[in-house]
Write a protein that holds these residues in place. Sequence first.
Motif, PDB file in Angstrom:
ATOM      1  N   UNK A 271       0.811  -1.235   0.092  1.00  0.00           N
ATOM      2  CA  UNK A 271       0.094  -0.088  -0.061  1.00  0.00           C
ATOM      3  C   UNK A 271       0.702   1.280   0.130  1.00  0.00           C
ATOM      4  N   UNK A 272       2.100   1.103   0.097  1.00  0.00           N
ATOM      5  CA  UNK A 272       2.953   2.298   0.123  1.00  0.00           C
ATOM      6  C   UNK A 272       2.956   3.092  -1.263  1.00  0.00           C
ATOM      7  N   UNK A 273       3.450   4.385  -1.273  1.00  0.00           N
ATOM      8  CA  UNK A 273       3.589   5.083  -2.515  1.00  0.00           C
ATOM      9  C   UNK A 273       5.117   5.686  -2.410  1.00  0.00           C
ATOM     10  N   UNK A 274       5.830   4.909  -3.207  1.00  0.00           N
ATOM     11  CA  UNK A 274       7.367   5.070  -3.025  1.00  0.00           C
ATOM     12  C   UNK A 274       7.779   5.757  -4.315  1.00  0.00           C
TER      13      UNK A 274
ATOM     14  N   UNK B 292      -5.570   1.739  -1.727  1.00  0.00           N
ATOM     15  CA  UNK B 292      -4.688   1.602  -0.931  1.00  0.00           C
ATOM     16  C   UNK B 292      -4.119   0.544  -0.748  1.00  0.00           C
ATOM     17  N   UNK B 293      -4.708  -0.440  -1.403  1.00  0.00           N
ATOM     18  CA  UNK B 293      -4.345  -1.995  -1.379  1.00  0.00           C
ATOM     19  C   UNK B 293      -3.094  -2.143  -2.631  1.00  0.00           C
ATOM     20  N   UNK B 294      -2.988  -1.257  -3.247  1.00  0.00           N
ATOM     21  CA  UNK B 294      -1.902  -1.206  -4.305  1.00  0.00           C
ATOM     22  C   UNK B 294      -0.595  -0.555  -3.926  1.00  0.00           C
ATOM     23  N   UNK B 295       0.219  -1.231  -4.242  1.00  0.00           N
ATOM     24  CA  UNK B 295       1.732  -0.647  -3.844  1.00  0.00           C
ATOM     25  C   UNK B 295       1.996   0.014  -5.199  1.00  0.00           C
TER      26      UNK B 295
END
Length: 213
Positions: free
Chosen positions: A29-32, A189-192
Amino acid sequence: SLELNSVSFQYSANSKNILNNISISIQKGSRVGIIGKTGSGKSTLTDIIMGLLEPSTGNLLVDGQVLDKNNLHSWRAHISHVPQDIFLTDSSIKENIAFGERPDQIDYDRVVLAAKRAQIQDTIEQWDKKYETNVGERGAVLSGGQKQRVGIARALYRKSNFIILDEATSSLDSNTENYVMDAIEGLSKELTLVIVYHRMSTLKYLSLIHIWR
């Protein structure tokens, strides 16, 4: 979760390290954001994350399991790569979102859902033929921002839960770039999401930024 554990990489035994002792932990769920100059190793790093390159030293762990030849295919099935130049065929928007599937096997409801999540559904619904609209050779009828959103929709149609956007907005004007970034921010937010870029301003939405120089 994804972890790079003391990863270094060199293309040959006699060459210098492109990456040197990199350790990163990316939670689901992070946005990097990964930002760095040309030649700093951004593409090498994403290739390692996608399992296209094997670290010279160190390892990559997914949910605590070391990535190796036994689970590499399974890991790749979770990943979608959205490049700067989206490849589009001279066919319908529906077929381009469901890229790689035979027309008679396309899940129309899933196409619409992916377009909605990528914030391109409203645009498609304004066209006379809607999802049957032909996009032309290399997406000639689409703007740069629309192409990028098709690329995101394609990744979502595949049900990928780890998406890498590789310099995906670098050729867009600032207004279009903002539309695309808003679409990205609105994703589940389940997507990284890992976004590779060379300009800090685009990464304002992200929760974690690593910089290579």
